[in-house]
Design a protein around this motif. Sequence first.
Motif, PDB file in Angstrom:
ATOM      1  N   VAL A   1      14.610  -3.985   3.062  1.00  0.00           N
ATOM      2  CA  VAL A   1      14.208  -4.564   1.736  1.00  0.00           C
ATOM      3  C   VAL A   1      15.038  -5.222   1.076  1.00  0.00           C
ATOM      4  O   VAL A   1      16.560  -5.179   1.027  1.00  0.00           O
ATOM      5  CB  VAL A   1      13.567  -3.694   0.781  1.00  0.00           C
ATOM      6  CG1 VAL A   1      12.571  -2.500   1.399  1.00  0.00           C
ATOM      7  CG2 VAL A   1      14.616  -2.490   0.174  1.00  0.00           C
TER       8      VAL A   1
ATOM      9  N   SER B   1      10.978  -2.233  -4.200  1.00  0.00           N
ATOM     10  CA  SER B   1      10.418  -1.591  -3.191  1.00  0.00           C
ATOM     11  C   SER B   1      10.175  -0.015  -3.576  1.00  0.00           C
ATOM     12  O   SER B   1       9.085   0.463  -3.233  1.00  0.00           O
ATOM     13  CB  SER B   1      11.307  -1.847  -2.064  1.00  0.00           C
ATOM     14  OG  SER B   1      11.361  -3.045  -1.470  1.00  0.00           O
TER      15      SER B   1
ATOM     16  N   LEU C   1      14.709   3.399   2.397  1.00  0.00           N
ATOM     17  CA  LEU C   1      14.917   2.104   2.081  1.00  0.00           C
ATOM     18  C   LEU C   1      16.443   1.453   2.177  1.00  0.00           C
ATOM     19  O   LEU C   1      17.111   2.224   1.518  1.00  0.00           O
ATOM     20  CB  LEU C   1      14.296   1.731   0.586  1.00  0.00           C
ATOM     21  CG  LEU C   1      12.903   2.247   0.213  1.00  0.00           C
ATOM     22  CD1 LEU C   1      12.888   2.062  -1.232  1.00  0.00           C
ATOM     23  CD2 LEU C   1      11.913   1.597   1.189  1.00  0.00           C
TER      24      LEU C   1
ATOM     25  N   ASP D   1       4.298  -5.368   2.706  1.00  0.00           N
ATOM     26  CA  ASP D   1       4.880  -4.655   1.542  1.00  0.00           C
ATOM     27  C   ASP D   1       5.628  -5.986   0.929  1.00  0.00           C
ATOM     28  O   ASP D   1       5.610  -7.263   1.662  1.00  0.00           O
ATOM     29  CB  ASP D   1       5.775  -3.758   1.894  1.00  0.00           C
ATOM     30  CG  ASP D   1       7.062  -3.972   2.589  1.00  0.00           C
ATOM     31  OD1 ASP D   1       7.397  -5.126   2.760  1.00  0.00           O
ATOM     32  OD2 ASP D   1       7.871  -2.862   2.496  1.00  0.00           O
TER      33      ASP D   1
ATOM     34  N   ASP E   1       8.257  -7.149   1.257  1.00  0.00           N
ATOM     35  CA  ASP E   1       9.469  -7.667   2.274  1.00  0.00           C
ATOM     36  C   ASP E   1       8.984  -7.909   3.502  1.00  0.00           C
ATOM     37  O   ASP E   1       9.727  -8.381   4.345  1.00  0.00           O
ATOM     38  CB  ASP E   1      10.718  -6.528   2.232  1.00  0.00           C
ATOM     39  CG  ASP E   1      11.264  -6.402   0.773  1.00  0.00           C
ATOM     40  OD1 ASP E   1      11.953  -7.369   0.454  1.00  0.00           O
ATOM     41  OD2 ASP E   1      11.080  -5.474  -0.044  1.00  0.00           O
TER      42      ASP E   1
END
Length: 120
Positions: free
Chosen positions: A10, A16, A44, A108, A110
Amino acid sequence: MRLKNFLIVVKDIEKSRKFYHDLFGLELLLDNGGNMILSEGLVLQEEKYWKEFLGKEIISENNSCELYFEEVDIEGFIEKLERYYPEVKYVNRLMTHSWGQKVIRFYDPDGNLIEVGTLM
């Protein structure tokens, strides 16, 4: 041996973390600065560190894997998704497979692919 976690890359780790908490209820378990472990085994990793580890560029929206979630109230989930993240980029809006399962796919923030489907 067992699979312990899965990691996604990310750009903005705090953004995130909030995204996965808002939509899926994932909680922060450990913050290692640039690397966060969330509940359900999601990790993440900030892009700058991942690029340093691998020595390669990150390819967003590469469609080589997806995070899969199941949801009983998929219509309610879609309402929440559109309320919290109206800018989300869809791969496909709600559809029904030939075997009867309803699914939605989107990225998402990213470019990590997510599928949410009704229970199998």
